[in-house]
Enzyme design. Sequence first.
Site, PDB file in Angstrom:
ATOM      1  N   HIS A 174      -7.570  -4.538   9.890  1.00 10.55           N
ATOM      2  CA  HIS A 174      -7.191  -4.419   8.539  1.00 10.55           C
ATOM      3  C   HIS A 174      -6.018  -5.128   8.194  1.00 10.55           C
ATOM      4  O   HIS A 174      -4.929  -5.344   9.114  1.00 10.55           O
ATOM      5  CB  HIS A 174      -7.193  -2.942   8.135  1.00 10.55           C
ATOM      6  CG  HIS A 174      -6.011  -2.099   8.767  1.00 10.55           C
ATOM      7  ND1 HIS A 174      -6.299  -0.825   9.015  1.00 10.55           N
ATOM      8  CD2 HIS A 174      -4.612  -2.420   8.777  1.00 10.55           C
ATOM      9  CE1 HIS A 174      -5.028  -0.425   9.617  1.00 10.55           C
ATOM     10  NE2 HIS A 174      -3.871  -1.079   9.208  1.00 10.55           N
TER      11      HIS A 174
ATOM     12  N   GLU B  85      -9.848  -1.936   5.070  1.00  8.84           N
ATOM     13  CA  GLU B  85     -10.478  -1.657   6.297  1.00  8.84           C
ATOM     14  C   GLU B  85     -11.913  -2.231   6.617  1.00  8.84           C
ATOM     15  O   GLU B  85     -12.186  -2.946   5.615  1.00  8.84           O
ATOM     16  CB  GLU B  85     -10.744  -0.178   6.353  1.00  8.84           C
ATOM     17  CG  GLU B  85      -9.616   0.765   6.332  1.00  8.84           C
ATOM     18  CD  GLU B  85      -8.859   0.866   7.638  1.00  8.84           C
ATOM     19  OE1 GLU B  85      -8.926  -0.023   8.463  1.00  8.84           O
ATOM     20  OE2 GLU B  85      -8.355   2.163   8.041  1.00  8.84           O
TER      21      GLU B  85
ATOM     22  N   ASP C  17      -7.969  -2.440  13.976  1.00  6.67           N
ATOM     23  CA  ASP C  17      -9.444  -2.622  13.609  1.00  6.67           C
ATOM     24  C   ASP C  17      -9.429  -3.991  12.804  1.00  6.67           C
ATOM     25  O   ASP C  17     -10.461  -4.151  12.118  1.00  6.67           O
ATOM     26  CB  ASP C  17      -9.947  -1.462  12.917  1.00  6.67           C
ATOM     27  CG  ASP C  17      -9.200  -1.086  11.528  1.00  6.67           C
ATOM     28  OD1 ASP C  17      -8.015  -1.709  11.231  1.00  6.67           O
ATOM     29  OD2 ASP C  17      -9.579  -0.061  11.012  1.00  6.67           O
TER      30      ASP C  17
ATOM     31  N   ASP D 205       0.858  -1.229  -0.040  1.00  6.37           N
ATOM     32  CA  ASP D 205       0.115  -0.139  -0.004  1.00  6.37           C
ATOM     33  C   ASP D 205       0.920   1.163   0.085  1.00  6.37           C
ATOM     34  O   ASP D 205       2.224   1.064   0.210  1.00  6.37           O
ATOM     35  CB  ASP D 205      -1.057   0.024   1.075  1.00  6.37           C
ATOM     36  CG  ASP D 205      -0.339  -0.650   2.360  1.00  6.37           C
ATOM     37  OD1 ASP D 205       0.911  -0.538   2.585  1.00  6.37           O
ATOM     38  OD2 ASP D 205      -1.096  -0.978   3.362  1.00  6.37           O
TER      39      ASP D 205
HETATM   40  C1  F6R Z   1       1.216  -1.410   6.164  1.00 12.28           C
HETATM   41  C2  F6R Z   1      -0.025  -1.981   6.232  1.00 12.28           C
HETATM   42  C3  F6R Z   1      -0.937  -2.197   7.534  1.00 12.28           C
HETATM   43  C4  F6R Z   1       0.059  -2.150   8.759  1.00 12.28           C
HETATM   44  C5  F6R Z   1      -0.997  -2.023   9.822  1.00 12.28           C
HETATM   45  C6  F6R Z   1      -0.058  -2.034  11.322  1.00 12.28           C
HETATM   46  O1  F6R Z   1       1.826  -1.476   4.790  1.00 12.28           O
HETATM   47  O2  F6R Z   1      -0.274  -2.759   5.280  1.00 12.28           O
HETATM   48  O3  F6R Z   1      -1.785  -3.035   7.340  1.00 12.28           O
HETATM   49  O4  F6R Z   1       0.650  -3.543   8.857  1.00 12.28           O
HETATM   50  O5  F6R Z   1      -1.522  -0.843  10.155  1.00 12.28           O
HETATM   51  O6  F6R Z   1       0.687  -1.176  11.356  1.00 12.28           O
HETATM   52  P1  F6R Z   1       1.860  -1.057  12.444  1.00 12.28           P
HETATM   53  O7  F6R Z   1       2.541  -2.072  12.026  1.00 12.28           O
HETATM   54  O8  F6R Z   1       2.312   0.358  12.350  1.00 12.28           O
HETATM   55  O9  F6R Z   1       1.178  -1.205  13.846  1.00 12.28           O
END
Ligand code: F6R
Length: 256
Positions: free
Chosen positions: A134, A139, A132, A63
């Site tokens: 994702h 989401e 959440d 992403d």
């Molecule tokens: C990032 C991504 C997100 C993160 C998630 C957790 O490329 O795809 O799904 O893995 O938001 O983020 P952290 O690791 O910062 O808690």
Amino acid sequence: MEIIIQPTQQAATEVAARTIARLLCGKPNAVLGLATGSTPLLLYQTLIAMKLDWSHVTTFNLDEYIGLPRDHAQSYHSFMWNNLFKHVNIGKENVHIPDGNAQDIPGFCREYEEQISAAGGIDLQVLGIGTDGHIGFNEPSSSLASRTRIKTLTRQTCMDNARFFGSEESVPRHVITMGIGTIMEARQNLLLAFGQNKACAIAQAVEGPITSINPASILQMHPVVKVILDELAAGNLTRSDYYRWVYKSKPDWQSV
Ligand code: F6R
């Protein structure tokens, strides 16, 4: 799903790093799907220290924020180059990160999917999980069959990521993300989660019903998934004794 619970983030990361190293040794031209954020930082440091050969590896990132300049400190381009790519011998032409500044974003998303297919598909996808539920930036309520596309972040994700931007208002609202259908086509998925703030999302993803309200729960339908956790992220699982038992009982030929 294989649930691997380790005492610390470091021990859990080492399991993930060994899984990736084994893949790259057996298939030097492997296609990796990569994530950003806090979760994989130690993994990337560990992989750098392993001095693996990345010269034939191809990568696709999950992403990117829309509208954030590519050289912004918090863009996922900057993150990946600063934390991994500039430290390994990967060819620039083999790195793929969604372009959040593309003129025609839907067209770019279609092309991204085509590039993944043309590369032979993703051998191993690294995933973190949002509080959440994702994966990527899919989401809650994302279609479980979705492909790479634009998404709007939840308020929760904006609050979670405010730590990188200084304030919630500065977090871009829109992103390009691989879809859940795209992630489900990877031949193997490695979902990493550390810390107590991930414990609810992990319990729902692993032991709850499959639902778009916890997008990570779709991984229950994937044939090859490792969920690699530290004790805190595993804290709400009801069957953790069984998962530990399974991991401890692995025959040598299966162990990582
Ligand atoms: C990032 C991504 C997100 C993160 C998630 C957790 O490329 O795809 O799904 O893995 O938001 O983020 P952290 O690791 O910062 O808690």
